[in-house]
Design a protein around this motif. Structure first.
Motif, PDB file in Angstrom:
ATOM      1  N   SER A 110      26.856 -12.084 -67.886  1.00 44.27           N
ATOM      2  CA  SER A 110      26.106 -12.701 -66.723  1.00 44.27           C
ATOM      3  C   SER A 110      25.518 -11.538 -65.911  1.00 44.27           C
ATOM      4  O   SER A 110      25.193 -10.761 -66.575  1.00 44.27           O
ATOM      5  N   GLY A 111      25.210 -11.921 -64.622  1.00 50.82           N
ATOM      6  CA  GLY A 111      24.593 -10.952 -63.978  1.00 50.82           C
ATOM      7  C   GLY A 111      23.237 -10.780 -63.780  1.00 50.82           C
ATOM      8  O   GLY A 111      22.740  -9.768 -62.784  1.00 50.82           O
ATOM      9  N   ALA A 112      22.385 -11.639 -64.434  1.00 50.68           N
ATOM     10  CA  ALA A 112      21.025 -11.864 -64.066  1.00 50.68           C
ATOM     11  C   ALA A 112      20.740 -11.981 -62.711  1.00 50.68           C
ATOM     12  O   ALA A 112      19.696 -11.453 -62.155  1.00 50.68           O
ATOM     13  N   ILE A 113      21.437 -12.876 -61.914  1.00 51.77           N
ATOM     14  CA  ILE A 113      20.867 -13.499 -60.664  1.00 51.77           C
ATOM     15  C   ILE A 113      21.277 -12.304 -59.709  1.00 51.77           C
ATOM     16  O   ILE A 113      20.396 -11.722 -58.868  1.00 51.77           O
TER      17      ILE A 113
ATOM     18  N   ASN B 267      22.766 -15.302 -72.471  1.00 53.27           N
ATOM     19  CA  ASN B 267      23.026 -15.692 -71.127  1.00 53.27           C
ATOM     20  C   ASN B 267      22.360 -17.148 -71.037  1.00 53.27           C
ATOM     21  O   ASN B 267      21.705 -17.578 -71.864  1.00 53.27           O
TER      22      ASN B 267
ATOM     23  N   ASP C  10      18.599 -19.481 -67.101  1.00 48.23           N
ATOM     24  CA  ASP C  10      18.556 -19.777 -65.672  1.00 48.23           C
ATOM     25  C   ASP C  10      17.483 -20.314 -65.288  1.00 48.23           C
ATOM     26  O   ASP C  10      17.310 -21.169 -64.345  1.00 48.23           O
TER      27      ASP C  10
ATOM     28  N   ASP D  63      28.133 -22.473 -65.967  1.00 50.73           N
ATOM     29  CA  ASP D  63      28.730 -21.232 -66.070  1.00 50.73           C
ATOM     30  C   ASP D  63      28.954 -20.538 -67.169  1.00 50.73           C
ATOM     31  O   ASP D  63      29.015 -21.226 -68.240  1.00 50.73           O
ATOM     32  N   ASN D  64      29.116 -19.302 -67.113  1.00 56.88           N
ATOM     33  CA  ASN D  64      28.986 -18.524 -68.409  1.00 56.88           C
ATOM     34  C   ASN D  64      30.456 -18.427 -69.053  1.00 56.88           C
ATOM     35  O   ASN D  64      30.492 -18.279 -70.321  1.00 56.88           O
TER      36      ASN D  64
ATOM     37  N   GLY E 201      30.011 -14.340 -59.068  1.00 59.09           N
ATOM     38  CA  GLY E 201      29.345 -15.205 -60.013  1.00 59.09           C
ATOM     39  C   GLY E 201      29.570 -16.789 -59.826  1.00 59.09           C
ATOM     40  O   GLY E 201      29.880 -17.135 -58.675  1.00 59.09           O
ATOM     41  N   THR E 202      29.599 -17.566 -61.039  1.00 56.63           N
ATOM     42  CA  THR E 202      29.806 -18.861 -60.846  1.00 56.63           C
ATOM     43  C   THR E 202      31.082 -19.373 -60.901  1.00 56.63           C
ATOM     44  O   THR E 202      31.599 -20.223 -60.466  1.00 56.63           O
TER      45      THR E 202
END
Ligand code: GLU
Length: 381
Positions: A46-49, A146, A149, A160-161, A222-223
């Motif tokens: 995750s972590g892109a946003i 990922n 998104d 969610d991941n 995160g989500t």
């Protein structure tokens, strides 16, 4: 072992507004060590946003006057879906560039796969994604995955991941799924409210009481949260994949968990790997297809546990699509087993008995010489 490692936003940012490279360096080192020991590792990151917010905030503070710069809170309260898609598109390249540079230190190549739910539910796309993923592993590359998104609206998103990582584990037919998080694992109660909460170390089943404990818990950035981790664990364990949910901050966490130690919640798989694979194969799209193997191919498949190549096939009967389960029989019509075909019946009729290198010329394209991969077949008896 084939291992899927899922890293959440809170792990990668350490709860801050920036990617914590020190954390990522350490995780890349451990993944590398696992690979050196002969394991295959797929990373779901995750972590892109969050990375996008970091970049955007950096840009804004550079262009702003110094008096207003400290007002920059990269997490805007009114961020809508489009903002998030923009941030994800922006942050994904940054996120990948960090992973790439960290694995480069170890002379290791990484590849990016961005998936959505639609990719994993549509059979053709599922098979394509699987071929790519397995191809990357076979080429010694670390696949980094990922959710896509930037294009994924709610209808086609996994969302969610945690759930994404479980589906990736299924896609890859993994042995182990590790979800690292900012909690030590699943606790008997919410530790923020109940200081006597203890870690549940081993789960044989996931029932309503555990979902109740996990509640709607959501970590800061995160989500996901513990609720989505349990959903993911449920999906994976039903396919005989062992799952561990563990705190990311333990020293050598991945190495310990893979060796069977470390702290965390281990979720025992429901069935054996073989049983599950059989069930998976047999529950696939039904086909009336039947392919007849020559003696050499029967021996290769049955005794030497090899894949089935076109040149070992004498003929094929019935209609089937790529990805269907097809029965394999010997020259006497005795069933040998069942497997998922990589060519449909009309393609196969043109290549039976032919050498792998001739497929391209006969069909005008080729997805390789393997008609049924050994990982996708079961032999009876
Ligand atoms: N795909 C999202 C991202 O990279 C994270 C989703 C999640 O936190 O589960 O930012």
């Amino acid at each position: 072992m084939r291992i899927v490692v899922k890293l959440g936003t809170s792990t990668l940012t350490g709860g801050t507004k920036r990617l914590q490279k020190a954390v990522m360096v350490e995780l890349a080192r451990q993944i590398q060590e696992l690979r050196r020991a002969g394991h295959q590792v797929i990373l779901v990151t995750s972590g892109a946003i969050a990375a996008g917010r970091e970049k955007m905030a950096g840009m804004e503070s550079q262009t702003r006057t110094s008096s207003s710069a400290n007002a920059a809170d990269p997490r805007k309260k009114d961020e809508n879906l489009i903002d998030k898609q923009v941030l994800a598109a922006l942050g994904q390249v940054y996120l990948m560039s960090v992973w790439q540079s960290l694995f480069e230190i170890h002379n290791t190549l990484v590849a990016q796969m961005l998936l959505t739910r639609a990719d994993l539910e549509h059979r053709e796309r599922f098979l394509n994604a699987r071929d790519t993923l397995l191809g990357l592993l076979a080429s010694n590359v670390v696949p980094i995955i990922n959710e896509n998104d930037a294009v994924a609206t709610a209808e086609i998103k996994v969302g969610d991941n945690d759930n994404l990582s479980a589906r990736v584990a299924l896609l890859a037919n993994a042995d182990l799924l590790i979800m690292l998080t900012d909690q030590p694992g699943l606790m008997t109660a919410d530790p923020a409210r109940d200081p006597s909460a203890t870690l549940l170390r081993e789960l044989d089943t996931i029932d309503a009481s555990m979902h109740a404990i996990a509640g709607g818990s959501v970590s800061g950035l995160g989500t996901g949260g513990m609720a989505t981790k349990l959903q993911a664990a449920q999906i994976a364990r039903q396919s005989a994949i062992e799952v561990v949910i563990a705190g990311a901050k333990q020293v050598d966490v991945l190495l310990k968990l893979v060796a069977g130690g470390g702290d965390g919640t281990r979720v025992r798989p429901l069935a054996s790997r073989l049983e599950s694979r059989k069930r998976w194969l047999l529950s696939g799209p039904q086909s009336q297809g039947r392919i007849e193997l020559d003696l050499g191919a029967v021996e290769a498949v049955r005794v030497n546990k090899k894949s089935l190549l076109a040149r070992g096939i004498v003929r094929s009967d019935g209609e089937f699509e790529r990805g269907d389960a097809v029965r394999m029989v010997d020259l006497n019509g005795q069933s040998i087993g069942i497997g998922l075909v990589r060519y449909n019946s009309s393609e196969l009729s043109l290549i039976v008995g032919h050498h792998s290198k001739d497929i391209q010329a006969r069909l005008g394209y080729s997805v390789g010489g393997v008609v049924i991969h050994r990982d996708e077949l079961i032999v009876f008896g």
